[in-house]
Design a protein around this motif. Structure first.
Motif, PDB file in Angstrom:
ATOM      1  N   CYS A  95      10.258  -2.483   0.667  1.00 15.62           N
ATOM      2  CA  CYS A  95       8.916  -2.437   0.096  1.00 15.62           C
ATOM      3  C   CYS A  95       8.209  -3.749   0.404  1.00 15.62           C
ATOM      4  N   LEU A  96       6.986  -3.654   0.899  1.00 13.43           N
ATOM      5  CA  LEU A  96       6.213  -4.849   1.218  1.00 13.43           C
ATOM      6  C   LEU A  96       5.202  -5.077   0.110  1.00 13.43           C
ATOM      7  N   GLU A  97       5.234  -6.268  -0.492  1.00  9.37           N
ATOM      8  CA  GLU A  97       4.288  -6.595  -1.558  1.00  9.37           C
ATOM      9  C   GLU A  97       3.148  -7.422  -0.992  1.00  9.37           C
ATOM     10  N   LEU A  98       1.944  -6.980  -1.326  1.00  9.49           N
ATOM     11  CA  LEU A  98       0.740  -7.629  -0.823  1.00  9.49           C
ATOM     12  C   LEU A  98      -0.170  -7.827  -2.028  1.00  9.49           C
ATOM     13  N   THR A  99      -0.726  -9.032  -2.198  1.00  8.57           N
ATOM     14  CA  THR A  99      -1.596  -9.202  -3.366  1.00  8.57           C
ATOM     15  C   THR A  99      -2.954  -8.563  -3.098  1.00  8.57           C
ATOM     16  N   GLU A 100      -3.537  -8.148  -4.222  1.00 11.54           N
ATOM     17  CA  GLU A 100      -4.862  -7.549  -4.198  1.00 11.54           C
ATOM     18  C   GLU A 100      -5.858  -8.487  -3.504  1.00 11.54           C
ATOM     19  N   ARG A 101      -5.765  -9.746  -3.836  1.00 13.32           N
ATOM     20  CA  ARG A 101      -6.677 -10.743  -3.298  1.00 13.32           C
ATOM     21  C   ARG A 101      -6.602 -10.810  -1.768  1.00 13.32           C
ATOM     22  N   MET A 102      -5.367 -10.856  -1.241  1.00 16.98           N
ATOM     23  CA  MET A 102      -5.197 -10.945   0.213  1.00 16.98           C
ATOM     24  C   MET A 102      -5.711  -9.696   0.899  1.00 16.98           C
ATOM     25  N   MET A 103      -5.414  -8.553   0.275  1.00 13.24           N
ATOM     26  CA  MET A 103      -5.835  -7.290   0.844  1.00 13.24           C
ATOM     27  C   MET A 103      -7.331  -7.232   1.036  1.00 13.24           C
ATOM     28  N   MET A 104      -8.047  -7.676   0.002  1.00 14.49           N
ATOM     29  CA  MET A 104      -9.489  -7.529   0.008  1.00 14.49           C
ATOM     30  C   MET A 104     -10.171  -8.429   1.022  1.00 14.49           C
ATOM     31  N   THR A 105      -9.558  -9.581   1.338  1.00 15.63           N
ATOM     32  CA  THR A 105     -10.214 -10.499   2.272  1.00 15.63           C
ATOM     33  C   THR A 105     -10.281  -9.905   3.678  1.00 15.63           C
ATOM     34  N   GLN A 106      -9.288  -9.108   4.057  1.00 15.02           N
ATOM     35  CA  GLN A 106      -9.244  -8.608   5.438  1.00 15.02           C
ATOM     36  C   GLN A 106      -8.988  -7.109   5.464  1.00 15.02           C
ATOM     37  N   ALA A 107      -9.605  -6.401   4.511  1.00 13.43           N
ATOM     38  CA  ALA A 107      -9.281  -4.983   4.326  1.00 13.43           C
ATOM     39  C   ALA A 107      -9.412  -4.160   5.609  1.00 13.43           C
ATOM     40  N   ASP A 108     -10.442  -4.428   6.410  1.00 12.40           N
ATOM     41  CA  ASP A 108     -10.687  -3.609   7.604  1.00 12.40           C
ATOM     42  C   ASP A 108      -9.547  -3.678   8.610  1.00 12.40           C
ATOM     43  N   THR A 109      -8.917  -4.828   8.696  1.00 13.14           N
ATOM     44  CA  THR A 109      -7.802  -4.987   9.629  1.00 13.14           C
ATOM     45  C   THR A 109      -6.491  -4.532   8.998  1.00 13.14           C
ATOM     46  N   ILE A 110      -6.356  -4.798   7.709  1.00 13.55           N
ATOM     47  CA  ILE A 110      -5.071  -4.567   7.045  1.00 13.55           C
ATOM     48  C   ILE A 110      -4.822  -3.089   6.741  1.00 13.55           C
ATOM     49  N   ILE A 111      -5.844  -2.363   6.325  1.00  9.88           N
ATOM     50  CA  ILE A 111      -5.628  -0.970   5.903  1.00  9.88           C
ATOM     51  C   ILE A 111      -5.038  -0.094   7.035  1.00  9.88           C
ATOM     52  N   PRO A 112      -5.534  -0.191   8.269  1.00 12.06           N
ATOM     53  CA  PRO A 112      -4.892   0.600   9.337  1.00 12.06           C
ATOM     54  C   PRO A 112      -3.414   0.249   9.545  1.00 12.06           C
ATOM     55  N   VAL A 113      -3.075  -1.016   9.423  1.00 10.79           N
ATOM     56  CA  VAL A 113      -1.663  -1.413   9.557  1.00 10.79           C
ATOM     57  C   VAL A 113      -0.852  -0.814   8.406  1.00 10.79           C
ATOM     58  N   MET A 114      -1.447  -0.810   7.211  1.00 10.85           N
ATOM     59  CA  MET A 114      -0.758  -0.210   6.059  1.00 10.85           C
ATOM     60  C   MET A 114      -0.472   1.275   6.311  1.00 10.85           C
ATOM     61  N   HIS A 115      -1.451   1.993   6.877  1.00 11.04           N
ATOM     62  CA  HIS A 115      -1.233   3.413   7.177  1.00 11.04           C
ATOM     63  C   HIS A 115      -0.079   3.590   8.160  1.00 11.04           C
ATOM     64  N   ALA A 116      -0.061   2.742   9.178  1.00 11.94           N
ATOM     65  CA  ALA A 116       1.008   2.834  10.178  1.00 11.94           C
ATOM     66  C   ALA A 116       2.375   2.556   9.539  1.00 11.94           C
ATOM     67  N   LEU A 117       2.413   1.601   8.626  1.00 11.61           N
ATOM     68  CA  LEU A 117       3.669   1.296   7.931  1.00 11.61           C
ATOM     69  C   LEU A 117       4.136   2.487   7.103  1.00 11.61           C
ATOM     70  N   ARG A 118       3.203   3.135   6.419  1.00 11.30           N
ATOM     71  CA  ARG A 118       3.542   4.302   5.597  1.00 11.30           C
ATOM     72  C   ARG A 118       4.088   5.441   6.465  1.00 11.30           C
ATOM     73  N   ARG A 119       3.472   5.632   7.646  1.00 11.09           N
ATOM     74  CA  ARG A 119       3.959   6.704   8.534  1.00 11.09           C
ATOM     75  C   ARG A 119       5.413   6.472   8.932  1.00 11.09           C
ATOM     76  N   GLN A 120       5.835   5.216   8.994  1.00 12.01           N
ATOM     77  CA  GLN A 120       7.233   4.915   9.342  1.00 12.01           C
ATOM     78  C   GLN A 120       8.151   5.010   8.131  1.00 12.01           C
ATOM     79  N   GLY A 121       7.574   5.165   6.951  1.00 10.63           N
ATOM     80  CA  GLY A 121       8.406   5.308   5.752  1.00 10.63           C
ATOM     81  C   GLY A 121       8.540   4.065   4.893  1.00 10.63           C
ATOM     82  N   PHE A 122       7.938   2.963   5.297  1.00 10.81           N
ATOM     83  CA  PHE A 122       8.020   1.751   4.474  1.00 10.81           C
ATOM     84  C   PHE A 122       7.202   1.933   3.205  1.00 10.81           C
TER      85      PHE A 122
END
Ligand code: C2E
Ligand code: MG
Ligand code: MG
Ligand code: MG
Length: 287
Positions: free
Chosen positions: A148-175
């Motif tokens: 499980c990867l923990e990411l703070t709300e604060r960090m997420m929001m600063t770069q949401a446009d770049t981070i959210i697609p990576v998060m989707h890719a991670l979920r597709r792999q099962g993380f």
């Protein structure tokens, strides 16, 4: 983190500012060498399911043992590592170490235990992160579902446009992905629904006032209701007393993490304290 760190810089020209900058430069220099010299180590803190009386996961927390023997806590050096551009190297070391330690804990009898790792924003902005993590989990012999990867709300929001697609890719792999320190950032509850996350961790500042504080009770109840509507797992952080745990059980029965269940400890201590993952909430397993 970067923002809060800069906000702590004492006023210009003051003596306090000079010594602040000196200290930061010293830490920065020492950090460069710390990776080569293997001065980092991980402690693990249990995350438990009170209803089942079992621990379900451990969170890896980094510590730095300096050559003079002093142990430095992450809040002191992670912000410096971020500013110095060293955080990715550290996070990559952490994830490899944590996966290897988890495999050892599985072999020692804590089968199916999961591990949570904290990650800074720069790691989450790398398109190659999912593939890299797959290689790491394969090499360690654990499944992506165990990490499980923990990411703070604060960090997420600063770069949401770049981070959210990576998060989707991670979920597709099962993380798994957990939103850390929830409630301390600026995101609205509504934003939660667009995030590809599997769990939310309620910041310990909201747990502190339980069971007495009516405002904390109301906030925690609302968070628990929302998370369960969204089918998200929820972890209450910083649970220190039996009274807090009982209040949480009434409010919605989240997973819990905190000194009541156990302080961060070595993998060996985790294995001996929670053999077969059983946990007695009445006694703190690790003092
Ligand atoms: P976090 O992810 O929110 O981790 C929980 C922190 O709360 C830990 O502090 C833990 O020791 C502390 N804690 C747990 N239970 C209790 C309790 O019942 N009462 C109180 N008062 N405190 C409790 P720690 O280990 O000092 O870590 C601080 C922060 O440093 C973490 O907050 C995380 O954001 C960051 N961090 C830790 N390890 C790493 C890492 O490997 N990489 C990155 N990027 N950040 C890390
Ligand atoms: Mg965390
Ligand atoms: Mg947290
Ligand atoms: Mg925290």
């Amino acid at each position: 983190n970067l923002v809060s760190f800069s906000a702590n810089v004492p006023g210009a020209n003051s003596e306090a500012r000079q010594s602040f900058l000196m200290k930061r430069m010293t830490i920065e220099g020492a950090l460069h060498k710390a990776l080569e010299r293997s001065e980092f180590f991980l402690d693990y803190q249990p995350i438990g399911d009170p209803a089942a009386g079992r621990i379900v996961a451990v969170e890896a927390l980094i510590r730095w043992r300096r050559c003079n023997g002093e142990i430095v806590r992450p809040d002191e050096f992670i912000p410096v590592a971020e500013e110095a551009g060293l955080i990715s190297h550290i996070d990559e070391w952490v994830v490899r170490r944590a996966c290897a330690d988890l495999a050892a804990m599985h072999r020692a009898g804590l089968t199916d235990l999961r591990v949570s790792v904290n990650m800074a924003a720069p790691e989450f902005m790398r398109q190659t992160l999912p593939a890299d993590l797959l290689a790491v989990t394969r090499a360690a012999g654990i499944e992506p579902e165990h990490l499980c990867l923990e990411l703070t709300e604060r960090m997420m929001m600063t770069q949401a446009d770049t981070i959210i697609p990576v998060m989707h890719a991670l979920r597709r792999q099962g993380f798994r992905i957990s939103l850390d320190d929830f409630g301390t950032g600026y995101s609205s509850l509504a934003r939660l629904k667009i995030l590809p996350i599997t769990s939310v961790k309620i910041d310990r500042s909201f747990i502190r006032g339980l069971p007495g504080d009516m405002h904390d009770r109301a906030i925690v109840r609302a968070m628990l209701e929302l998370a369960s509507d969204m089918r998200l797992a929820i972890v209450a952080e910083g649970v220190e007393t039996l009274e807090q745990m009982e209040a949480l059980a009434e409010l919605g029965d989240p997973l819990i993490q905190g000194y009541l269940l156990g302080k961060p400890a070595s993998p060996e201590q985790i294995v001996s304290a929670y053999s077969r993952r059983a946990w007695q909430p009445q006694v703190s397993a690790i003092a």
